[in-house]
Design a protein around this motif. Structure first.
Motif, PDB file in Angstrom:
ATOM      1  N   VAL A   1       0.856  -1.181   0.000  1.00 13.89           N
ATOM      2  CA  VAL A   1       0.000   0.000   0.000  1.00 13.89           C
ATOM      3  C   VAL A   1       0.897   1.237   0.000  1.00 13.89           C
ATOM      4  N   ARG A   2       0.663   2.109  -0.956  1.00 13.67           N
ATOM      5  CA  ARG A   2       1.425   3.365  -1.055  1.00 13.67           C
ATOM      6  C   ARG A   2       0.636   4.539  -0.485  1.00 13.67           C
ATOM      7  N   THR A   3      -0.637   4.652  -0.882  1.00 11.54           N
ATOM      8  CA  THR A   3      -1.486   5.759  -0.451  1.00 11.54           C
ATOM      9  C   THR A   3      -2.899   5.241  -0.232  1.00 11.54           C
ATOM     10  N   VAL A   4      -3.579   5.790   0.764  1.00  6.70           N
ATOM     11  CA  VAL A   4      -4.969   5.419   1.038  1.00  6.70           C
ATOM     12  C   VAL A   4      -5.770   6.688   1.290  1.00  6.70           C
ATOM     13  N   TYR A   5      -6.985   6.708   0.748  1.00  3.58           N
ATOM     14  CA  TYR A   5      -7.944   7.759   1.076  1.00  3.58           C
ATOM     15  C   TYR A   5      -9.223   7.075   1.528  1.00  3.58           C
ATOM     16  N   MET A   6      -9.709   7.440   2.716  1.00  2.00           N
ATOM     17  CA  MET A   6     -10.947   6.883   3.253  1.00  2.00           C
ATOM     18  C   MET A   6     -11.873   8.014   3.667  1.00  2.00           C
ATOM     19  N   ASP A   7     -13.126   7.891   3.267  1.00  2.00           N
ATOM     20  CA  ASP A   7     -14.151   8.868   3.636  1.00  2.00           C
ATOM     21  C   ASP A   7     -15.198   8.127   4.469  1.00  2.00           C
ATOM     22  N   TYR A   8     -15.198   8.384   5.779  1.00  2.00           N
ATOM     23  CA  TYR A   8     -16.127   7.714   6.690  1.00  2.00           C
ATOM     24  C   TYR A   8     -17.468   8.435   6.662  1.00  2.00           C
ATOM     25  N   LYS A   9     -18.551   7.672   6.461  1.00  2.00           N
ATOM     26  CA  LYS A   9     -19.874   8.272   6.314  1.00  2.00           C
ATOM     27  C   LYS A   9     -20.819   7.905   7.457  1.00  2.00           C
ATOM     28  N   ARG A  10     -20.804   6.659   7.877  1.00  2.00           N
ATOM     29  CA  ARG A  10     -21.640   6.230   8.999  1.00  2.00           C
ATOM     30  C   ARG A  10     -21.020   4.987   9.625  1.00  2.00           C
ATOM     31  N   ALA A  11     -21.332   4.777  10.882  1.00  2.00           N
ATOM     32  CA  ALA A  11     -20.671   3.732  11.671  1.00  2.00           C
ATOM     33  C   ALA A  11     -21.252   2.343  11.421  1.00  2.00           C
ATOM     34  N   LEU A  12     -20.371   1.369  11.492  1.00  2.00           N
ATOM     35  CA  LEU A  12     -20.775  -0.036  11.616  1.00  2.00           C
ATOM     36  C   LEU A  12     -20.722  -0.369  13.102  1.00  2.00           C
ATOM     37  N   LYS A  13     -21.623  -1.265  13.523  1.00  2.00           N
ATOM     38  CA  LYS A  13     -21.706  -1.628  14.938  1.00  2.00           C
ATOM     39  C   LYS A  13     -21.563  -3.134  15.105  1.00  2.00           C
TER      40      LYS A  13
ATOM     41  N   ASN B   1      -1.170   0.495 -14.223  1.00  2.00           N
ATOM     42  CA  ASN B   1      -0.096   0.659 -15.198  1.00  2.00           C
ATOM     43  C   ASN B   1       1.170   0.060 -14.594  1.00  2.00           C
ATOM     44  N   ASP B   2       2.315   0.273 -15.213  1.00  2.00           N
ATOM     45  CA  ASP B   2       3.527  -0.368 -14.703  1.00  2.00           C
ATOM     46  C   ASP B   2       4.003   0.199 -13.371  1.00  2.00           C
ATOM     47  N   LYS B   3       3.444   1.325 -12.944  1.00  2.00           N
ATOM     48  CA  LYS B   3       3.871   1.970 -11.695  1.00  2.00           C
ATOM     49  C   LYS B   3       2.965   1.688 -10.497  1.00  2.00           C
ATOM     50  N   LYS B   4       1.634   1.615 -10.726  1.00  2.00           N
ATOM     51  CA  LYS B   4       0.728   1.428  -9.591  1.00  2.00           C
ATOM     52  C   LYS B   4      -0.613   0.870 -10.044  1.00  2.00           C
ATOM     53  N   CYS B   5      -1.353   0.403  -9.054  1.00  2.00           N
ATOM     54  CA  CYS B   5      -2.715  -0.077  -9.267  1.00  2.00           C
ATOM     55  C   CYS B   5      -3.598   0.675  -8.279  1.00  2.00           C
ATOM     56  N   LYS B   6      -4.560   1.426  -8.797  1.00  2.00           N
ATOM     57  CA  LYS B   6      -5.492   2.178  -7.946  1.00  2.00           C
ATOM     58  C   LYS B   6      -6.782   1.369  -7.836  1.00  2.00           C
ATOM     59  N   VAL B   7      -7.184   1.090  -6.601  1.00  2.00           N
ATOM     60  CA  VAL B   7      -8.378   0.288  -6.328  1.00  2.00           C
ATOM     61  C   VAL B   7      -9.371   1.143  -5.548  1.00  2.00           C
ATOM     62  N   HIS B   8     -10.574   1.300  -6.106  1.00  2.00           N
ATOM     63  CA  HIS B   8     -11.654   2.008  -5.429  1.00  2.00           C
ATOM     64  C   HIS B   8     -12.405   0.995  -4.562  1.00  2.00           C
ATOM     65  N   PHE B   9     -12.892   1.439  -3.397  1.00  2.00           N
ATOM     66  CA  PHE B   9     -13.672   0.545  -2.541  1.00  2.00           C
ATOM     67  C   PHE B   9     -14.882   1.274  -1.977  1.00  2.00           C
TER      68      PHE B   9
ATOM     69  N   PHE C   1      -7.282   2.937  -2.672  1.00  2.00           N
ATOM     70  CA  PHE C   1      -5.931   2.531  -2.300  1.00  2.00           C
ATOM     71  C   PHE C   1      -5.061   2.610  -3.542  1.00  2.00           C
ATOM     72  N   ASP C   2      -3.839   3.101  -3.412  1.00  2.00           N
ATOM     73  CA  ASP C   2      -2.822   2.960  -4.442  1.00  2.00           C
ATOM     74  C   ASP C   2      -1.872   1.870  -3.982  1.00  2.00           C
ATOM     75  N   PHE C   3      -1.729   0.833  -4.804  1.00  2.00           N
ATOM     76  CA  PHE C   3      -0.808  -0.256  -4.524  1.00  2.00           C
ATOM     77  C   PHE C   3       0.367  -0.178  -5.487  1.00  2.00           C
ATOM     78  N   VAL C   4       1.550  -0.527  -5.002  1.00  2.00           N
ATOM     79  CA  VAL C   4       2.725  -0.655  -5.851  1.00  2.00           C
ATOM     80  C   VAL C   4       3.258  -2.076  -5.697  1.00  2.00           C
ATOM     81  N   MET C   5       4.014  -2.512  -6.690  1.00  2.00           N
ATOM     82  CA  MET C   5       4.605  -3.851  -6.683  1.00  2.00           C
ATOM     83  C   MET C   5       6.014  -3.763  -6.105  1.00  2.00           C
ATOM     84  N   ILE C   6       6.353  -4.720  -5.248  1.00  2.00           N
ATOM     85  CA  ILE C   6       7.712  -4.767  -4.713  1.00  2.00           C
ATOM     86  C   ILE C   6       8.350  -6.122  -4.995  1.00  2.00           C
ATOM     87  N   ASN C   7       9.671  -6.108  -5.018  1.00  2.00           N
ATOM     88  CA  ASN C   7      10.461  -7.330  -5.052  1.00  2.00           C
ATOM     89  C   ASN C   7      10.543  -7.804  -3.604  1.00  2.00           C
ATOM     90  N   MET C   8      10.072  -9.009  -3.310  1.00  2.00           N
ATOM     91  CA  MET C   8      10.015  -9.499  -1.932  1.00  2.00           C
ATOM     92  C   MET C   8      11.406  -9.661  -1.318  1.00  2.00           C
TER      93      MET C   8
END
Length: 144
Positions: free
Chosen positions: A59-71, A86-94, A110-117
């Motif tokens: 995970v490189r970057t995350v943005y979260m917008d909280y709207k209402r609570a789960l209980k 693309n070859d640099k990152k994968c952006k996933v909306h949730f 979320f922005d994900f990047v690939m790493i060499n383990m």
């Protein structure tokens, strides 16, 4: 271009904070758990396949917008879709929705990047991985 997939989860007692709702950090965990499930079940390209190739998603970057609570004990759906890759990152909306009400509790990306383990350093996302995600025929199960 990209399909939306969903995973159903349930709020556990250890997810609850002192305000009697899900702690904000747990939403991060929920998205990662859903992606882990969906990578294998929906894309046929589970994390183990990346690790076998010496690669991992970070995970490189995350943005979260909280709207209402789960209980406590709420069932909820985590819907995700690749927004771009693309070859640099994968952006996933949730989006996290309360199953009973259908209302959005939290959304973002979320922005994900690939790493060499072995080195822990960033690498280009291989073209075959990009093509696999773009090619909808590789998808096993689509959400309704």
């Amino acid at each position: 271009m990209y399909k939306t997939y969903e995973t159903e989860l349930r709020v556990r007692p250890d997810d609850i904070d002192m305000f009697n709702h899900v702690h904000n950090s747990k939403y991060f965990d929920y998205v990662l758990a859903a992606r882990y499930d969906q990578m294998e079940r929906c894309y046929g390209l589970g994390m183990e396949k990346f690790m076998a190739r010496g690669m991992g998603w970070l995970v490189r970057t995350v943005y979260m917008d909280y709207k209402r609570a789960l209980k406590m004990s709420d069932y909820f759906l985590v819907r995700t879709r690749i927004e771009s890759i693309n070859d640099k990152k994968c952006k996933v909306h949730f989006e996290i929705l309360n199953k009973a009400t259908g209302k959005t509790c939290c959304d973002g990306w979320f922005d994900f990047v690939m790493i060499n383990m072995a080195t822990g350093k960033g690498i280009a996302i291989p073209q075959d991985v990009i093509e696999h995600y773009v090619d909808s025929k590789n998808c096993i199960a689509e959400s309704e």
